[in-house]
Design a protein around this motif. Sequence first.
Motif, PDB file in Angstrom:
ATOM      1  N   PHE A 193       0.792  -1.206  -0.004  1.00  0.00           N
ATOM      2  CA  PHE A 193      -0.045  -0.014  -0.127  1.00  0.00           C
ATOM      3  C   PHE A 193       0.844   1.133  -0.137  1.00  0.00           C
ATOM      4  O   PHE A 193       1.748   1.468   0.636  1.00  0.00           O
ATOM      5  N   TYR A 194       0.669   2.206  -0.967  1.00  0.00           N
ATOM      6  CA  TYR A 194       1.397   3.337  -0.906  1.00  0.00           C
ATOM      7  C   TYR A 194       0.688   4.459  -1.059  1.00  0.00           C
ATOM      8  O   TYR A 194      -0.549   4.836  -1.470  1.00  0.00           O
ATOM      9  N   ARG A 195       1.196   5.704  -0.707  1.00  0.00           N
ATOM     10  CA  ARG A 195       0.863   7.018  -0.852  1.00  0.00           C
ATOM     11  C   ARG A 195       1.194   7.659  -2.274  1.00  0.00           C
ATOM     12  O   ARG A 195       2.273   8.081  -2.401  1.00  0.00           O
ATOM     13  N   ARG A 196       0.099   7.799  -2.910  1.00  0.00           N
ATOM     14  CA  ARG A 196       0.225   8.379  -4.280  1.00  0.00           C
ATOM     15  C   ARG A 196       0.880   9.634  -4.326  1.00  0.00           C
ATOM     16  O   ARG A 196       1.569  10.283  -5.046  1.00  0.00           O
ATOM     17  N   ASP A 197       0.388  10.598  -3.477  1.00  0.00           N
ATOM     18  CA  ASP A 197       0.873  12.039  -2.990  1.00  0.00           C
ATOM     19  C   ASP A 197       2.376  11.963  -2.864  1.00  0.00           C
ATOM     20  O   ASP A 197       2.845  12.957  -3.452  1.00  0.00           O
ATOM     21  N   LEU A 198       2.908  11.131  -2.161  1.00  0.00           N
ATOM     22  CA  LEU A 198       4.107  11.199  -1.629  1.00  0.00           C
ATOM     23  C   LEU A 198       5.087  10.975  -2.775  1.00  0.00           C
ATOM     24  O   LEU A 198       6.255  11.186  -2.755  1.00  0.00           O
ATOM     25  N   PHE A 199       4.721   9.904  -3.339  1.00  0.00           N
ATOM     26  CA  PHE A 199       5.549   9.489  -4.637  1.00  0.00           C
ATOM     27  C   PHE A 199       5.642  10.501  -5.398  1.00  0.00           C
ATOM     28  O   PHE A 199       6.844  10.828  -6.175  1.00  0.00           O
ATOM     29  N   GLU A 200       4.325  11.102  -5.902  1.00  0.00           N
ATOM     30  CA  GLU A 200       4.353  12.275  -6.705  1.00  0.00           C
ATOM     31  C   GLU A 200       5.336  13.501  -6.413  1.00  0.00           C
ATOM     32  O   GLU A 200       6.104  14.087  -6.967  1.00  0.00           O
ATOM     33  N   LYS A 201       5.322  13.833  -4.950  1.00  0.00           N
ATOM     34  CA  LYS A 201       6.089  14.751  -4.463  1.00  0.00           C
ATOM     35  C   LYS A 201       7.622  14.425  -4.578  1.00  0.00           C
ATOM     36  O   LYS A 201       8.226  15.409  -4.868  1.00  0.00           O
ATOM     37  N   SER A 202       7.870  13.295  -4.394  1.00  0.00           N
ATOM     38  CA  SER A 202       9.278  12.774  -4.472  1.00  0.00           C
ATOM     39  C   SER A 202       9.691  12.425  -6.077  1.00  0.00           C
ATOM     40  O   SER A 202      10.892  11.712  -6.113  1.00  0.00           O
ATOM     41  N   GLY A 203       8.893  12.448  -6.957  1.00  0.00           N
ATOM     42  CA  GLY A 203       9.130  12.293  -8.357  1.00  0.00           C
ATOM     43  C   GLY A 203       9.500  11.061  -8.710  1.00  0.00           C
ATOM     44  O   GLY A 203      10.059  10.535  -9.522  1.00  0.00           O
ATOM     45  N   ASP A 242      15.427   1.483  -3.323  1.00  0.00           N
ATOM     46  CA  ASP A 242      15.879   2.938  -3.471  1.00  0.00           C
ATOM     47  C   ASP A 242      14.562   3.977  -3.133  1.00  0.00           C
ATOM     48  O   ASP A 242      14.967   5.101  -2.705  1.00  0.00           O
ATOM     49  N   ALA A 243      13.513   3.410  -3.754  1.00  0.00           N
ATOM     50  CA  ALA A 243      12.393   4.417  -3.355  1.00  0.00           C
ATOM     51  C   ALA A 243      12.003   4.645  -1.777  1.00  0.00           C
ATOM     52  O   ALA A 243      11.686   5.755  -1.427  1.00  0.00           O
ATOM     53  N   ALA A 244      12.092   3.528  -1.338  1.00  0.00           N
ATOM     54  CA  ALA A 244      11.901   3.651   0.035  1.00  0.00           C
ATOM     55  C   ALA A 244      12.796   4.674   0.998  1.00  0.00           C
ATOM     56  O   ALA A 244      12.500   5.481   1.846  1.00  0.00           O
ATOM     57  N   ILE A 245      14.192   4.502   0.629  1.00  0.00           N
ATOM     58  CA  ILE A 245      15.100   5.356   1.034  1.00  0.00           C
ATOM     59  C   ILE A 245      14.907   6.797   0.771  1.00  0.00           C
ATOM     60  O   ILE A 245      14.737   7.512   1.834  1.00  0.00           O
ATOM     61  N   LYS A 246      14.549   6.823  -0.379  1.00  0.00           N
ATOM     62  CA  LYS A 246      14.207   8.531  -0.870  1.00  0.00           C
ATOM     63  C   LYS A 246      13.186   8.905  -0.024  1.00  0.00           C
ATOM     64  O   LYS A 246      13.045  10.250   0.237  1.00  0.00           O
ATOM     65  N   LEU A 247      12.060   8.194  -0.159  1.00  0.00           N
ATOM     66  CA  LEU A 247      10.938   8.618   0.596  1.00  0.00           C
ATOM     67  C   LEU A 247      11.305   9.055   2.087  1.00  0.00           C
ATOM     68  O   LEU A 247      10.562  10.085   2.678  1.00  0.00           O
ATOM     69  N   MET A 288       3.954   7.061   7.230  1.00  0.00           N
ATOM     70  CA  MET A 288       4.497   6.081   6.408  1.00  0.00           C
ATOM     71  C   MET A 288       4.251   6.415   4.953  1.00  0.00           C
ATOM     72  O   MET A 288       3.261   7.151   4.709  1.00  0.00           O
ATOM     73  N   ALA A 289       4.960   5.971   4.046  1.00  0.00           N
ATOM     74  CA  ALA A 289       4.784   6.155   2.637  1.00  0.00           C
ATOM     75  C   ALA A 289       4.380   4.797   2.075  1.00  0.00           C
ATOM     76  O   ALA A 289       3.529   4.965   1.039  1.00  0.00           O
TER      77      ALA A 289
END
Length: 426
Positions: free
Chosen positions: A157-167, A179-184, A270-271
């Motif tokens: 399960f993930y937060r679409r808005d936080l993914f978008e914010k982090s590109g 890599d995505a988990a670390i960046k978030l 969490m993201a």
Amino acid sequence: MRTTTRQALALATAVTMALALGACGSGDDGDKKSGSSSTEIRVWLNGTDTPQEARDYLKKTFEDENPGTTLTVEEQQWEGLVERLTTALSSEAETPDVVEVGNTQAATFTTAGAFTDLTDQLGDLGGDDLLPGFVAAGTADGATYAVPYYAGSKYVFYRRDLFEKSGLEVPTTTEEFVDAAIKLKKDNPKPANFSGFWLPGQDWRNGVSFVWNDGGDLAVEDGDTWAGALSSPESLEGLATVQTLFEQASGAAKDGNETDPQVPFCNNEMAMMSAPGWMGGVLGDAEAGCPDLMEKVGVFALPGNDGSPAPVLLGGSNIAIAAQSPDQDLAEKAVAIMLSDDYQAILAANGLTPAKVSLASQLGDDEFAQATIAAASNAKLTPAAAGWASVEGARIMEDLFVGIANGGDVAELAAAADKAMEEQLN
């Protein structure tokens, strides 16, 4: 209270001995002790996985079909369940009538005489339509004592808005996921306990995916014995990935467990999290979750090294009738309702994979259903060893992962876990 290795080693034997002692005991314990039937059926359900709608349906249907009776659902926590079952099932005065047991725990109780033989009822309950792996988990010496209840493959399960914010795009490989988990985690410094990927220290049930993903395993059968496999090069590679996630991506407690992940999720802590499909129903519940946040929630199957879904633990439960219940006929009727198409459809609508293969379409065709199907395509079970519940009771895996979360030497911790597992399994 934490179960010691010595205590856990004796769990299966303790069930058998406790049952025998309970049957031979004396004293004034009322109608149940004397074997006469009561008009109340007690059903133990674990955690919040079974939705309230299903609980209400079970109670109303049972009481309507059996006038003058009462069905009471008693919620148990997964933590310490094996020990509570061992105690409760040994006493005619205290035993519940129907119990839910984790599919990885079923073997210990089916081999100890704690449950009623349901082999003759299997056809009426679903027969060949029942999930075969869960039937096997509840079968010993050719007899079935615990039948499938539901299954649930974990997905992210993930937060679409936080993914978008982090590109970020939805990751398609394990490397991209890490890599995505670390960046978030880096992109969301507040609160301090924010997780790019939420992974509490005790959460081996999610961590094992990375072990399997690199070709490792928990334990393997070697002739007539079992050998721990966590020290293999493949397993160690997966455990190293887990340690990276603990250290760089997760803000969860390093000695915490995975209970109630909806709480930090709804608190914007969490993201991403890995959870069974029914977590969607929990998040969308007005009382237990955060329905206003659901429009920002997406799901995807945990990606593997090659881009296919990574192996995930096929969680879920069996249901059984306590051998010492004096209300065997009524208990069978309760189990029949729980395996009925109408009841199982309620579970499916809340993201749980039905106990019957033919009802899989009840999961729907939305994003959540597709993630469930994708995750299930590469799901795995824990080792099919009668002593596996003793491994869980001894908390060997929890201790291993907490040690890894706290920066311990992965190879040394894995070797110690292998040795401890072999003591339980053999």
